[in-house]
Design an enzyme around this catalytic site. Structure first.
Site, PDB file in Angstrom:
ATOM      1  N   ASP A  62       0.880  -1.168   0.000  1.00  0.00           N
ATOM      2  CA  ASP A  62       0.000   0.000   0.000  1.00  0.00           C
ATOM      3  C   ASP A  62       0.919   1.220   0.000  1.00  0.00           C
ATOM      4  O   ASP A  62       2.143   1.081  -0.206  1.00  0.00           O
ATOM      5  CB  ASP A  62      -1.007  -0.037   1.172  1.00  0.00           C
ATOM      6  N   CYS A 118       2.983  -3.334   3.962  1.00  0.00           N
ATOM      7  CA  CYS A 118       2.212  -2.128   4.322  1.00  0.00           C
ATOM      8  C   CYS A 118       2.977  -1.445   5.445  1.00  0.00           C
ATOM      9  O   CYS A 118       4.175  -1.708   5.627  1.00  0.00           O
ATOM     10  CB  CYS A 118       0.763  -2.455   4.667  1.00  0.00           C
ATOM     11  N   THR A 170       2.650  -1.607   8.810  1.00  0.00           N
ATOM     12  CA  THR A 170       3.003  -2.559   9.873  1.00  0.00           C
ATOM     13  C   THR A 170       3.172  -3.987   9.366  1.00  0.00           C
ATOM     14  O   THR A 170       3.734  -4.827  10.069  1.00  0.00           O
ATOM     15  CB  THR A 170       1.864  -2.606  10.916  1.00  0.00           C
ATOM     16  N   HIS A 179       8.088 -24.610   8.265  1.00  0.00           N
ATOM     17  CA  HIS A 179       7.033 -25.249   9.059  1.00  0.00           C
ATOM     18  C   HIS A 179       5.624 -24.987   8.543  1.00  0.00           C
ATOM     19  O   HIS A 179       4.748 -25.831   8.690  1.00  0.00           O
ATOM     20  CB  HIS A 179       7.104 -24.772  10.523  1.00  0.00           C
ATOM     21  N   HIS A 213       4.914 -31.467   9.678  1.00  0.00           N
ATOM     22  CA  HIS A 213       4.271 -30.165   9.438  1.00  0.00           C
ATOM     23  C   HIS A 213       3.169 -30.241   8.380  1.00  0.00           C
ATOM     24  O   HIS A 213       2.292 -29.379   8.339  1.00  0.00           O
ATOM     25  CB  HIS A 213       5.312 -29.134   9.012  1.00  0.00           C
TER      26      HIS A 213
END
Ligand code: RB5
Length: 150
Positions: free
Chosen positions: A8, A65, A67, A98, A133
């Site tokens: 963004d 973005c 964060t 994983h 996994h």
């Protein structure tokens, strides 16, 4: 490996740096926008990248973005996407090994360029381990198609 990248406005400044480093690692990277730092809504670009990754089997994505949180939340709404919000090389490596993550997410306001490089080294350089996994990842996939976690 082919990577799709989108951001963004708050992740835009790291996009060219990230693209150049992925190319330096020997991979192809396709830019899904935006084309300027004008304000946009991160769910729109998360969706673009998620759909591109699903349409191109075996490819992976990178979303940035401010964060890394909103764009990873949005990408994870798309069934078949396992978008991992990472903050360092350890989480970027572990989520490939994983979780078989198919999109790496991070926040431009959170990490510096050195950390970005180390996350890309780890994410792009790690294969899914499978084994114990695999069943867990399958449970995530079952859940995203409406079944329960059992
Ligand atoms: C944009 O201001 C910011 O909210 C966005 O980039 C992101 O951090 C949301 O999670």
């Amino acid at each position: 490996m082919r990577y799709y990248i989108a951001t963004d406005h708050a992740g835009y400044a790291l996009k060219e740096f990230t693209k150049a480093y992925v190319e330096e690692l020997g991979h192809e990277i396709i830019d899904l926008g935006p084309d300027s730092a004008d304000r946009v809504d991160y769910p729109d670009f998360a969706k673009k990248c998620a759909e591109a990754v699903l349409a191109d089997k075996g490819s992976h994505g990178i979303l940035i973005c401010g964060t890394g949180i909103g764009i990873s939340m949005a990408a994870n709404k798309v069934a078949g996407i396992r978008a991992a919000l990472c903050h360092d090389a350890f989480t970027a490596q572990a989520t490939r090994a994983h979780n078989d993550a198919n999109i790496l997410c991070f926040g431009e306001r959170v990490v510096g360029k050195g950390v970005v490089e180390s996350m890309l080294d780890a994410f792009c350089g790690t294969e899914f381990e499978g084994g114990r996994h695999a069943g867990r990842v399958q449970k995530i996939e079952n859940c995203s198609f409406g079944a329960d976690l059992g």
